[in-house]
Scaffold this motif. Structure first.
Motif, PDB file in Angstrom:
ATOM      1  N   LEU A  15       1.204   3.860  10.113  1.00  0.00           N
ATOM      2  CA  LEU A  15       0.562   5.141   9.813  1.00  0.00           C
ATOM      3  C   LEU A  15       0.439   5.271   8.299  1.00  0.00           C
ATOM      4  CD1 LEU A  15       2.319   7.643  12.262  1.00  0.00           C
ATOM      5  CD2 LEU A  15      -0.074   6.894  12.346  1.00  0.00           C
ATOM      6  N   LEU A  16      -0.567   6.035   7.866  1.00  0.00           N
ATOM      7  CA  LEU A  16      -0.776   6.269   6.440  1.00  0.00           C
ATOM      8  C   LEU A  16      -0.412   7.714   6.121  1.00  0.00           C
ATOM      9  CD1 LEU A  16      -4.305   4.639   6.121  1.00  0.00           C
ATOM     10  CD2 LEU A  16      -2.103   3.608   5.564  1.00  0.00           C
ATOM     11  N   LYS A  17       0.615   7.899   5.350  1.00  0.00           N
ATOM     12  CA  LYS A  17       1.073   9.237   4.923  1.00  0.00           C
ATOM     13  C   LYS A  17       0.808  10.276   5.995  1.00  0.00           C
ATOM     14  CE  LYS A  17      -1.014   8.965   0.841  1.00  0.00           C
ATOM     15  NZ  LYS A  17      -1.475   9.237  -0.517  1.00  0.00           N
ATOM     16  N   GLU A  52      -7.112   1.224   1.765  1.00  0.00           N
ATOM     17  CA  GLU A  52      -7.212   1.911   0.461  1.00  0.00           C
ATOM     18  C   GLU A  52      -8.393   2.887   0.465  1.00  0.00           C
ATOM     19  OE1 GLU A  52      -5.026   1.858  -1.763  1.00  0.00           O
ATOM     20  OE2 GLU A  52      -3.997  -0.090  -1.801  1.00  0.00           O
ATOM     21  N   LYS A  53      -9.480   2.462   1.080  1.00  0.00           N
ATOM     22  CA  LYS A  53     -10.674   3.321   1.164  1.00  0.00           C
ATOM     23  C   LYS A  53     -10.353   4.577   1.983  1.00  0.00           C
ATOM     24  CE  LYS A  53     -15.317   3.964   1.487  1.00  0.00           C
ATOM     25  NZ  LYS A  53     -16.160   4.237   0.344  1.00  0.00           N
ATOM     26  N   VAL A  54      -9.658   4.394   3.106  1.00  0.00           N
ATOM     27  CA  VAL A  54      -9.276   5.527   3.949  1.00  0.00           C
ATOM     28  C   VAL A  54      -8.438   6.513   3.128  1.00  0.00           C
ATOM     29  CG1 VAL A  54      -7.844   6.232   5.923  1.00  0.00           C
ATOM     30  CG2 VAL A  54      -9.349   4.236   6.124  1.00  0.00           C
ATOM     31  N   ILE A  55      -7.451   5.968   2.414  1.00  0.00           N
ATOM     32  CA  ILE A  55      -6.568   6.836   1.632  1.00  0.00           C
ATOM     33  C   ILE A  55      -7.380   7.616   0.591  1.00  0.00           C
ATOM     34  CG2 ILE A  55      -4.663   6.854  -0.046  1.00  0.00           C
ATOM     35  CD1 ILE A  55      -3.472   4.475   1.549  1.00  0.00           C
ATOM     36  N   SER A  56      -8.337   6.924  -0.039  1.00  0.00           N
ATOM     37  CA  SER A  56      -9.121   7.628  -1.073  1.00  0.00           C
ATOM     38  C   SER A  56     -10.022   8.697  -0.440  1.00  0.00           C
ATOM     39  CB  SER A  56      -9.946   6.636  -1.890  1.00  0.00           C
ATOM     40  OG  SER A  56     -11.038   6.159  -1.119  1.00  0.00           O
ATOM     41  N   MET A  57     -10.500   8.453   0.773  1.00  0.00           N
ATOM     42  CA  MET A  57     -11.378   9.449   1.404  1.00  0.00           C
ATOM     43  C   MET A  57     -10.627  10.683   1.885  1.00  0.00           C
ATOM     44  SD  MET A  57     -13.994   7.101   3.652  1.00  0.00           S
ATOM     45  CE  MET A  57     -15.150   8.359   4.205  1.00  0.00           C
ATOM     46  N   VAL A 108       0.870  -1.193   0.000  1.00  0.00           N
ATOM     47  CA  VAL A 108       0.000   0.000   0.000  1.00  0.00           C
ATOM     48  C   VAL A 108       0.900   1.235   0.000  1.00  0.00           C
ATOM     49  CG1 VAL A 108      -1.707   1.322   1.296  1.00  0.00           C
ATOM     50  CG2 VAL A 108      -1.827  -1.182   1.285  1.00  0.00           C
ATOM     51  N   LYS A 109       0.709   2.083  -1.020  1.00  0.00           N
ATOM     52  CA  LYS A 109       1.571   3.252  -1.150  1.00  0.00           C
ATOM     53  C   LYS A 109       1.302   4.231   0.003  1.00  0.00           C
ATOM     54  CE  LYS A 109       3.263   6.193  -4.799  1.00  0.00           C
ATOM     55  NZ  LYS A 109       2.588   7.411  -5.220  1.00  0.00           N
ATOM     56  N   GLY A 110       2.389   4.678   0.624  1.00  0.00           N
ATOM     57  CA  GLY A 110       2.232   5.667   1.692  1.00  0.00           C
ATOM     58  C   GLY A 110       2.076   5.060   3.069  1.00  0.00           C
TER      59      GLY A 110
END
Lengths: 146, 405
Positions: free
Chosen positions: B337-339, B398-403, B318-320
């Motif tokens: 953590l995500l980005k 992925e959904k979190v990142i897109s939101m 998963v990128k980031g």
């Protein structure tokens, strides 16, 4: 608009969506639209305790009304603050103290935020009321002595 | 080993839904779910033989006492303690550490003495020592960790000294899942005659914990993190050490003779079990251990290793996404953590997707400070989790990142 008219508008906004993801998207959007806080307010003094993410709430008092600016490092939290500000900023201390915040329940925000998180929400409401009480007792001056 | 659907069927809660979605429970580091045999044990105690232990002359009290002491024997054999005297029931790992901090501190710690912990500790293995240090004017020293979340062993050796009275370290970091080299830590401390407490709260449920092989002087863990009930825990201590320590709580059952002038204390382990202990909890804990043994600890370890490898591989794609705690020696925990997305935002959305993770400092604030972050999202997996659940977590991420971007 009165406090209750704004609350009803918010309930309408949220009632359009059945899916919680859409409701969250709305909160995220509101969080992004929340005006920037004065950097000087992002200090310990304005930090609200009891939230999972950091929340700063900064009041100012003009012509008998309290105006709030606020910020958080989490976007959903910013969205929740944006709602509270929309309802309660620019009101008199008495209006704030006597407001019945039914939109929290009716939008489902309360039941859909788990206890620690809704504690955060309740901490914000509590802090807003505390400011209202503080400014309220200053207006008119000397009221406490009466 | 039983197949996964049979294992999952043993845990009734895993069949439930949240927000109309199948529950994915990845918060096993905070507490584990209970197999039906543990749930049934509570009903059995209260419907068949509930009665105060070690006190009555009657049938039920005898039966409850016997079950309670059988539970102690079960714990003894599970951790391979030398005798039942060495197994004290407490309210949990936190209570066990507090007990040692008080009793050991009273007996062995004075002004200027040092207690050595690591930078990876849970608050439960920090605060009781801070309290002891302030009571005795002793000094708390901390073993530093590197960027992978591993303790720096040379620094540990340098910190061991003539003033060190006790080393107290986690078997596994709760925040990062990194396994500490407790065997090496213990042998280095023992070469200087310094005793070691191992906090097994995050270790005991993931593999074989043999206290005699490890040669630790104290070992503590909580029942609820090893598929047993909450409110019960274990303090293991070597008999010769425990018998030298004063009790930390006074009351019934821990005494032999109570004239008003001076009480004489009961033998081990009862000296440390004042008042009515949580015997239903102890009996439930024993059932949980029996359940794990029926699956096989090596099988559990293998399954969890597979899950960790799969999850690490999937999540790194998963990128980031950044993983904190990159030691090759880890239990099945991924702290990430995500980005620039706040952990709380991530946790809230995952929750709505039916995925339970923990967000925050995980009661290990110094670990977060070490990495310059406020907290992480922690997915802690165990043997009843599946690859499909990990896939759902990744889709959720992925959904979190897109939101949020």
């Amino acid at each position: 608009m009165t406090i209750n008219e704004i609350q009803d508008a918010i309930i309408d906004d949220f009632s359009v969506f059945d899916d919680w993801m859409d409701k969250y998207n709305l909160l995220i959007e509101m969080g992004r639209d929340l005006p920037l806080i004065d950097p000087g307010c992002r200090t310990e003094e304005y930090l609200i305790e009891g939230c999972q993410s950091r929340v700063w709430l900064c009041p100012s008092f003009e012509n008998g009304k309290i105006f709030f600016t606020a910020d958080s490092d989490a976007i959903i939290t910013r969205g929740i603050i944006a709602l509270l500000i929309r309802v309660l900023s620019g009101r008199s201390p008495d209006e704030i103290i006597s407001a019945d915040l039914y939109f929290i329940d009716r939008t489902g925000l309360h039941q859909n935020l788990s206890p620690t998180r809704s504690n955060g929400l309740l901490s914000m409401v509590k802090q807003i009321r505390l400011y209202a009480i503080a400014f309220g007792t200053k207006q008119p001056p000397g009221r406490l002595n009466g | 080993m039983k197949d996964i659907s049979a294992i999952r069927a043993d845990f009734p809660i895993l069949g439930r839904t949240v927000y109309d979605k199948d529950l994915v429970y990845f918060d096993n580091g905070a507490t584990t779910q209970k197999p039906k045999c543990v749930i049934d044990a509570a009903t059995e105690v209260f419907t068949l033989y509930n009665s105060n232990i070690h006190r009555g002359v009657h049938f039920l009290s005898d039966m409850a006492s016997e079950e309670y002491e059988n539970a102690r024997e079960r714990v003894r054999s599970f951790i391979n303690a030398g005798s039942r005297e060495e197994v004290v029931f407490t309210a949990g790992a936190t209570a066990s550490i507090n007990a040692v901090a008080f009793s050991f501190g009273e007996r062995f710690v004075g002004r200027g003495d040092e207690i050595l912990i690591s930078h990876l500790e849970h608050h439960a293995n920090i605060v009781p020592w801070q309290m002891l240090c302030s009571r005795k004017q002793a000094v708390l020293k901390v073993i530093p960790v590197d960027d992978n979340g591993e303790i720096i062993f040379e620094e540990y050796l340098k910190l061991l000294g003539k003033k060190t009275r006790l080393v107290s370290v986690a078997q596994v970091s709760n925040a990062l899942g990194v396994i500490l080299p407790v065997d090496r830590i213990i042998s280095a401390a023992h070469s200087m005659n310094i005793p070691v407490l191992v906090d097994g709260a995050q270790g005991v449920q993931h593999g074989v914990s043999d206290v005699r092989k490890m040669d630790c002087d104290f070992y503590v863990f909580s029942g609820h993190k090893i598929y047993g009930p909450a409110g019960i825990g274990v303090l293991y201590g070597k008999a010769e050490l425990l018998s030298e320590l004063p009790p930390y709580q006074g009351g019934g059952d821990m005494v032999k003779n109570v004239p008003f002038e001076k009480t004489s204390y009961n033998d081990l382990p009862f000296k440390f079990e004042a008042g009515t202990v949580n015997f239903p909890g102890a009996i439930g804990l024993a059932r949980a251990l029996e359940y794990l043994l029926s699956l096989g600890m090596d099988n559990i370890k293998q399954r969890e290793r597979d899950l960790l490898e799969y999850a690490t591989q999937q999540m790194l794609s998963v990128k980031g996404l950044k993983i904190y705690g990159n030691s090759p020696e880890k239990i099945s925990v991924i702290s990430f953590l995500l980005k620039d997305i706040h952990m709380y935002d991530t946790g809230m959305i995952l929750d709505k997707l039916g995925i339970a993770v923990r967000t925050g400092t995980h009661c290990a604030q110094p670990v977060m400070d070490r990495f310059g972050i406020e907290g992480t999202v922690r997915a802690s997996m165990c043997f009843y989790n599946t690859r499909e659940e990990i896939d759902r977590l990744c889709a959720g991420i992925e959904k979190v990142i897109s939101m949020f971007s």
